[in-house]
Design an enzyme around this catalytic site. Structure first.
Site, PDB file in Angstrom:
ATOM      1  N   LEU A 152       0.834  -1.205   0.000  1.00 50.75           N
ATOM      2  CA  LEU A 152       0.000   0.000   0.000  1.00 50.75           C
ATOM      3  C   LEU A 152       0.873   1.261   0.000  1.00 50.75           C
ATOM      4  O   LEU A 152       0.769   2.115   0.866  1.00 50.75           O
ATOM      5  CB  LEU A 152      -0.978  -0.014   1.182  1.00 50.75           C
ATOM      6  CG  LEU A 152      -2.263   0.775   0.909  1.00 50.75           C
ATOM      7  CD1 LEU A 152      -3.166   0.068  -0.094  1.00 50.75           C
ATOM      8  CD2 LEU A 152      -3.035   1.041   2.199  1.00 50.75           C
ATOM      9  N   GLY A 153       1.723   1.340  -1.020  1.00 48.36           N
ATOM     10  CA  GLY A 153       2.480   2.575  -1.254  1.00 48.36           C
ATOM     11  C   GLY A 153       1.580   3.520  -2.041  1.00 48.36           C
ATOM     12  O   GLY A 153       0.356   3.394  -2.018  1.00 48.36           O
ATOM     13  N   ILE A 155       1.118   3.826  -5.286  1.00 42.38           N
ATOM     14  CA  ILE A 155       0.335   3.194  -6.352  1.00 42.38           C
ATOM     15  C   ILE A 155      -0.773   2.329  -5.742  1.00 42.38           C
ATOM     16  O   ILE A 155      -1.922   2.362  -6.192  1.00 42.38           O
ATOM     17  CB  ILE A 155       1.251   2.389  -7.303  1.00 42.38           C
ATOM     18  CG1 ILE A 155       2.217   3.343  -8.033  1.00 42.38           C
ATOM     19  CG2 ILE A 155       0.424   1.594  -8.319  1.00 42.38           C
ATOM     20  CD1 ILE A 155       3.268   2.679  -8.892  1.00 42.38           C
ATOM     21  N   ARG A 231       5.901  -6.194 -10.552  1.00 41.31           N
ATOM     22  CA  ARG A 231       7.011  -6.840 -11.253  1.00 41.31           C
ATOM     23  C   ARG A 231       6.656  -8.302 -11.447  1.00 41.31           C
ATOM     24  O   ARG A 231       6.080  -8.932 -10.539  1.00 41.31           O
ATOM     25  CB  ARG A 231       8.306  -6.756 -10.427  1.00 41.31           C
ATOM     26  CG  ARG A 231       8.938  -5.388 -10.378  1.00 41.31           C
ATOM     27  CD  ARG A 231       9.594  -5.008 -11.694  1.00 41.31           C
ATOM     28  NE  ARG A 231      10.256  -3.721 -11.639  1.00 41.31           N
ATOM     29  CZ  ARG A 231       9.770  -2.596 -12.167  1.00 41.31           C
ATOM     30  NH1 ARG A 231       8.612  -2.588 -12.783  1.00 41.31           N
ATOM     31  NH2 ARG A 231      10.467  -1.468 -12.104  1.00 41.31           N
ATOM     32  N   ASP A 255       0.308  -7.167 -16.382  1.00 42.58           N
ATOM     33  CA  ASP A 255       1.029  -6.153 -17.154  1.00 42.58           C
ATOM     34  C   ASP A 255       2.533  -6.410 -17.111  1.00 42.58           C
ATOM     35  O   ASP A 255       3.286  -5.795 -17.846  1.00 42.58           O
ATOM     36  CB  ASP A 255       0.729  -4.756 -16.579  1.00 42.58           C
ATOM     37  CG  ASP A 255       1.324  -3.637 -17.417  1.00 42.58           C
ATOM     38  OD1 ASP A 255       1.148  -3.674 -18.658  1.00 42.58           O
ATOM     39  OD2 ASP A 255       1.983  -2.733 -16.866  1.00 42.58           O
ATOM     40  N   GLU A 260      10.446 -10.396 -19.339  1.00 39.04           N
ATOM     41  CA  GLU A 260       9.901  -9.543 -20.405  1.00 39.04           C
ATOM     42  C   GLU A 260      10.907  -9.357 -21.529  1.00 39.04           C
ATOM     43  O   GLU A 260      12.097  -9.237 -21.261  1.00 39.04           O
ATOM     44  CB  GLU A 260       9.507  -8.185 -19.811  1.00 39.04           C
ATOM     45  CG  GLU A 260       8.391  -8.339 -18.786  1.00 39.04           C
ATOM     46  CD  GLU A 260       8.121  -7.083 -17.979  1.00 39.04           C
ATOM     47  OE1 GLU A 260       8.686  -6.024 -18.313  1.00 39.04           O
ATOM     48  OE2 GLU A 260       7.359  -7.172 -17.019  1.00 39.04           O
ATOM     49  N   HIS A 278       3.624  -4.364 -20.171  1.00 42.50           N
ATOM     50  CA  HIS A 278       4.267  -3.456 -19.210  1.00 42.50           C
ATOM     51  C   HIS A 278       4.006  -1.983 -19.589  1.00 42.50           C
ATOM     52  O   HIS A 278       4.941  -1.244 -19.921  1.00 42.50           O
ATOM     53  CB  HIS A 278       5.776  -3.740 -19.136  1.00 42.50           C
ATOM     54  CG  HIS A 278       6.403  -3.211 -17.876  1.00 42.50           C
ATOM     55  ND1 HIS A 278       7.398  -3.866 -17.200  1.00 42.50           N
ATOM     56  CD2 HIS A 278       6.179  -2.072 -17.165  1.00 42.50           C
ATOM     57  CE1 HIS A 278       7.758  -3.164 -16.137  1.00 42.50           C
ATOM     58  NE2 HIS A 278       7.024  -2.062 -16.100  1.00 42.50           N
ATOM     59  N   VAL A 279       2.742  -1.609 -19.528  1.00 39.38           N
ATOM     60  CA  VAL A 279       2.354  -0.265 -19.969  1.00 39.38           C
ATOM     61  C   VAL A 279       1.875   0.637 -18.828  1.00 39.38           C
ATOM     62  O   VAL A 279       1.240   1.665 -19.081  1.00 39.38           O
ATOM     63  CB  VAL A 279       1.267  -0.329 -21.074  1.00 39.38           C
ATOM     64  CG1 VAL A 279       1.826  -0.937 -22.347  1.00 39.38           C
ATOM     65  CG2 VAL A 279       0.021  -1.108 -20.607  1.00 39.38           C
ATOM     66  N   GLY A 280       2.183   0.248 -17.583  1.00 45.50           N
ATOM     67  CA  GLY A 280       1.717   1.043 -16.434  1.00 45.50           C
ATOM     68  C   GLY A 280       1.956   2.539 -16.606  1.00 45.50           C
ATOM     69  O   GLY A 280       1.064   3.355 -16.383  1.00 45.50           O
TER      70      GLY A 280
HETATM   71  C1  8YV Z   1       9.232   1.389 -16.552  1.00 42.44           C
HETATM   72  C2  8YV Z   1       8.262   0.776 -14.469  1.00 42.44           C
HETATM   73  O1  8YV Z   1      10.167   2.145 -15.884  1.00 42.44           O
HETATM   74  O2  8YV Z   1       8.355   2.768 -13.259  1.00 42.44           O
HETATM   75  C3  8YV Z   1       8.569   1.571 -13.274  1.00 42.44           C
HETATM   76  O3  8YV Z   1       9.049   0.971 -12.302  1.00 42.44           O
HETATM   77  O4  8YV Z   1       8.285  -0.406 -14.442  1.00 42.44           O
HETATM   78  C4  8YV Z   1       7.967   1.451 -15.765  1.00 42.44           C
HETATM   79  O5  8YV Z   1       7.525   2.728 -15.613  1.00 42.44           O
HETATM   80  C5  8YV Z   1       9.053   1.904 -17.925  1.00 42.44           C
HETATM   81  O6  8YV Z   1       8.411   0.897 -18.616  1.00 42.44           O
HETATM   82  C6  8YV Z   1      10.345   2.230 -18.616  1.00 42.44           C
HETATM   83  O7  8YV Z   1      11.186   1.128 -18.625  1.00 42.44           O
END
Ligand code: 8YV
Length: 315
Positions: A152-153, A155, A231, A255, A260, A278-280
């Site tokens: 619970l940081g 994000i 992750r 994601d 990856e 991985h599009v966060g």
């Molecule tokens: C990646 C992320 O940094 O912020 C993070 O920890 O995993 C992403 O924002 C971004 O995909 C660039 O590599």
């Protein structure tokens, strides 16, 4: 003379132009032979611009750059950086927190909505003309369910806020109990048992590696969904595959992955998963802010001013 920076990946155009203006940028992604580029410039490199989805910043790399002073990570997570080595060599580390919180939390919600309401499948259902021959199978309600957040940081909290708007109950587990109106669990297994959506929003790294095992997924149960925007390393991917295959859980929205951009072939074929690459943080607005924060941290460092977002080193 401009300082030399070793950049792993380009920034967006506007920020890249600033970087090029202010530094002599060694562009690793353009190099035919990245190792010799680094070797040739080893004595000049004072900064590294690193990203998660490129090669890591290892002890070996840090040790090979005698004049390295700062590693500016383009991202909030920094599990690709050997912090101990950075500390040992007196190298500062910065990251890009805050600016990507909302977009990353949005992705957790879109994965949750997508997988439960079968949104990807619904889109395909219309496109391939199956609607003409009947209705789609029913999906699962979000409203009235319990969302369990791991970590619970910033994000995690942004996810909680959004999930609440969908009329869910929020429970969480974290390193410590927080001053929030959500129920705290100090036992991940118990929380998995009590929630319908298990959302991973914790940091990567050694501490959380393989936190999610088959045992935890089994507790989440055949009606539960796993959502991961943190992750891939947090989940034992083999265990997740078994759980999905056996329908020990209802589905997953992912994601991030263990290796990856490689996603297990079997997972790609499963219809109880929704996958994203991985599009966060991957919006124009956020990537631009991340780039600017990298630039601002570098400038602060070389102007002798306090860093805007330093990463606390090991001790
Ligand atoms: C990646 C992320 O940094 O912020 C993070 O920890 O995993 C992403 O924002 C971004 O995909 C660039 O590599």
């Amino acid at each position: 003379m401009r300082r030399t920076i070793l950049a792993f990946q380009p920034l967006l155009d506007n920020e890249m132009r600033q970087l090029d203006r202010e530094y002599n940028v060694l562009k690793l992604w353009e190099a035919n032979d990245p190792v010799s580029l680094i070797k040739k410039n080893a004595n000049d490199i004072q900064a590294i611009l690193s990203t998660y989805n490129s090669s890591g910043v290892s002890d070996r790399l840090i040790s090979a750059l005698p004049n390295l002073e700062i590693i500016a990570q383009f991202g909030v997570g920094y599990d690709n950086i050997d912090l101990q080595a950075a500390e040992k060599h007196g190298v500062a580390v910065t990251n890009t927190p805050n600016v990507l919180t909302d977009d990353t939390a949005d992705v957790a919600l879109f994965l949750m909505l997508n997988v439960a309401r079968r949104a990807v499948e619904a889109d395909m259902f219309v496109r391939v003309g199956r609607w003409h021959s009947g209705s789609m199978p029913l999906s699962t309600s979000i409203s009235g369910k319990t969302v369990g957040i791991v970590g619970l940081g910033k994000i995690g909290r942004a996810i909680a806020m959004r999930a609440q708007a969908f009329n869910t109950r929020i429970i969480y587990t974290s390193r410590s109990k927080k001053d929030v109106p959500y129920t705290y669990y100090d036992d991940l297994g118990k929380m998995a048992q009590d929630c319908n959506f298990l959302i991973l929003a914790c940091a990567g790294g050694k501490e959380t590696k393989n936190l999610i095992t088959y045992n935890i997924l089994k507790k989440l149960g055949s009606k539960g969904y796993l959502i991961n925007i943190s992750r891939g390393s947090v989940v034992n991917e083999e265990d997740l595959l078994i759980a999905l295959r056996n329908q020990a859980i209802a589905g997953a929205g992912l994601d991030v992955f263990a290796d990856e951009p490689n996603v297990p072939e079997e997972m790609i074929k499963m219809d109880n998963v929704v996958l994203s690459p991985h599009v966060g943080s991957a919006t124009i607005e956020t990537r631009s802010k991340m780039g600017q924060l990298v630039l601002d941290n570098l400038k602060a460092y070389f102007d002798g001013k306090p860093l805007l977002s330093p990463v606390r080193l090991v001790s």
